[in-house]
Design a protein around this motif. Structure first.
Motif, mmCIF file in Angstrom:
data_model
loop_
_atom_site.group_PDB
_atom_site.id
_atom_site.type_symbol
_atom_site.label_atom_id
_atom_site.label_comp_id
_atom_site.label_asym_id
_atom_site.label_seq_id
_atom_site.Cartn_x
_atom_site.Cartn_y
_atom_site.Cartn_z
ATOM 1 N N ILE A 193 8.804 97.162 29.120
ATOM 2 C CA ILE A 193 9.759 96.032 29.105
ATOM 3 C C ILE A 193 9.291 95.195 27.997
ATOM 4 O O ILE A 193 10.364 94.566 27.377
ATOM 5 N N ALA A 194 8.143 94.793 27.865
ATOM 6 C CA ALA A 194 7.557 93.869 26.967
ATOM 7 C C ALA A 194 8.136 94.367 25.381
ATOM 8 O O ALA A 194 8.266 93.527 24.505
ATOM 9 N N ALA A 195 8.035 95.638 25.129
ATOM 10 C CA ALA A 195 8.343 96.138 23.972
ATOM 11 C C ALA A 195 9.688 95.687 23.576
ATOM 12 O O ALA A 195 10.171 95.527 22.207
ATOM 13 N N GLY A 196 10.845 95.529 24.258
ATOM 14 C CA GLY A 196 12.225 95.045 23.751
ATOM 15 C C GLY A 196 12.037 93.596 23.458
ATOM 16 O O GLY A 196 11.601 92.760 24.463
ATOM 17 N N ARG A 197 12.585 93.041 22.374
ATOM 18 C CA ARG A 197 12.549 91.528 21.760
ATOM 19 C C ARG A 197 13.834 90.918 22.501
ATOM 20 O O ARG A 197 13.563 89.670 22.336
ATOM 21 N N VAL A 198 14.876 91.432 23.072
ATOM 22 C CA VAL A 198 16.012 90.920 23.479
ATOM 23 C C VAL A 198 15.642 90.570 25.060
ATOM 24 O O VAL A 198 15.569 91.514 25.599
ATOM 25 N N THR A 199 15.551 89.496 25.414
ATOM 26 C CA THR A 199 15.415 89.385 26.917
ATOM 27 C C THR A 199 16.767 89.634 27.678
ATOM 28 O O THR A 199 17.867 89.759 27.048
ATOM 29 N N ALA A 200 16.761 89.429 28.940
ATOM 30 C CA ALA A 200 18.013 89.584 29.851
ATOM 31 C C ALA A 200 18.913 88.617 29.540
ATOM 32 O O ALA A 200 20.215 88.787 29.294
ATOM 33 N N ALA A 201 18.511 87.351 29.216
ATOM 34 C CA ALA A 201 19.330 86.408 28.882
ATOM 35 C C ALA A 201 20.192 86.650 27.513
ATOM 36 O O ALA A 201 21.079 86.342 27.370
ATOM 37 N N GLY A 202 19.219 87.170 26.527
ATOM 38 C CA GLY A 202 19.898 87.456 25.430
ATOM 39 C C GLY A 202 20.909 88.656 25.270
ATOM 40 O O GLY A 202 22.041 88.496 24.841
#
Length: 323
Positions: A193-202
């Motif tokens: 999960i941390a590897a993704g730089r786009v958040t859920a809000a993004g």
């Protein structure tokens, strides 16, 4: 008794690490978020600095502000810039010795006006800052590796206890394996999960931005949201893809760029594949800059393929590209 006390310590250590990891992950990726304010922000969320520059170049070319001809030469044509990134394009173009597209593209990617877009998005929790993401991923790796090593340590302790003839209802490894399993699994999940730089809000903001313009077909919008593969101009598409695939060398520095100006965060973001490293999708025009203190290095190497490109550097960060 000593083995039981050691088992309790293992459970406490794993539980503490898991809780702290989840808290760090939540703090890094949580937040109210917000809408995307303009097309460069949408491009940055979708594909990082490279996507922003490709989108702006496509827009400026379509609007007659610049001309791009073979073999990858850029010339200014139209009136003044309308956006800070367009201003950066013209400023770097004026300083470029030959107007080479690949040199211009790399220089604008590491320009403060582009990097600041990522900083603004991180401040609104639409993206995770590279340093923050690395801290969470590092914690997950340490926890997972430590839990894995403890399995072998537990086996050794089990054999020692058995060798001493101590009467125990359960072997030590059986007592601690549930905790160690939780430590490994939680590390893998949180690390992914941390590897993704786009958040859920993004992701929500990007989807909302797409829905606002369902019928928009201008070149800059198509490149920003869909990549260079969606560019309707085949000649411009070929020029930009060729420039994106060219490896970065020390000679590719923008002459007007001072490396000391790039000590701030350097972004390398891509929505596909979680955006975990330096590189991006082929037609999607992924990320361009590796995270580090600067966006230039005296020793760097880049490799690219039809689907991705990657960069590595032995003395700092480097700039790569995606087509």
């Amino acid at each position: 008794m000593a083995a039981n006390a050691l088992a309790v310590l293992v459970y406490l250590a794993v539980a503490t690490s898991v809780v702290l990891l989840i808290v760090r992950l939540s703090n890094a990726r949580g937040g109210p978020g917000g809408p995307l304010h303009d097309l460069p922000e949408a491009a940055f969320v979708q594909g990082g600095p490279a996507r922003v520059v490709d989108s702006v170049l496509a827009t400026m070319h379509a609007d007659g502000l610049i001309g791009i001809g073979g073999p990858g030469i850029v010339v200014p044509l139209g009136p003044g810039p309308r956006h800070p990134v367009e201003q950066a394009v013209l400023a770097e173009l004026a300083a470029a010795p030959h107007g080479a597209l690949h040199t211009l593209r790399l220089a604008v990617m590491r320009h403060p006006s582009v990097q600041e877009i990522g900083n603004r998005l991180a401040a609104r929790r639409l993206l995770v800052a590279p340093a923050e993401r690395r801290r969470v991923v590092r914690w997950a790796m340490i926890q997972g590796f430590g839990s894995f090593v403890m399995i072998f340590v537990s086996l050794l302790v089990t054999f020692i206890v058995l060798d001493t003839g101590t009467d125990a209802p359960l072997p030590f490894i059986v007592k601690v394996i549930p905790a160690l399993g939780i430590g490994i699994v939680s590390a893998l999940i949180c690390g992914a999960i941390a590897a993704g730089r786009v958040t859920a809000a993004g992701h929500r903001a990007l989807l909302s931005y797409r829905q606002q313009f369902p019928y928009r077909t201008d070149a800059g919008y198509l490149v920003a949201l869909r990549g260079l593969g969606a560019l309707p101009d085949p000649d411009l598409q070929a020029q930009l893809i060729t420039a994106a695939r060219m490896p970065r060398t020390p000679a590719h520095r923008g002459s007007s760029s001072d490396d000391a100006a790039y000590a701030a965060t350097v972004w390398c973001a891509g929505i596909s594949g979680g955006g975990g490293g330096c590189g991006g999708g082929g037609g999607d025009g992924g990320s361009a800059c590796s995270s580090g203190s600067t966006c230039s290095s005296s020793s760097s190497s880049c490799s690219s393929s039809s689907s991705s490109s990657s960069c590595s550097s032995s003395s700092g960060s480097s700039c790569g590209s995606s087509s």
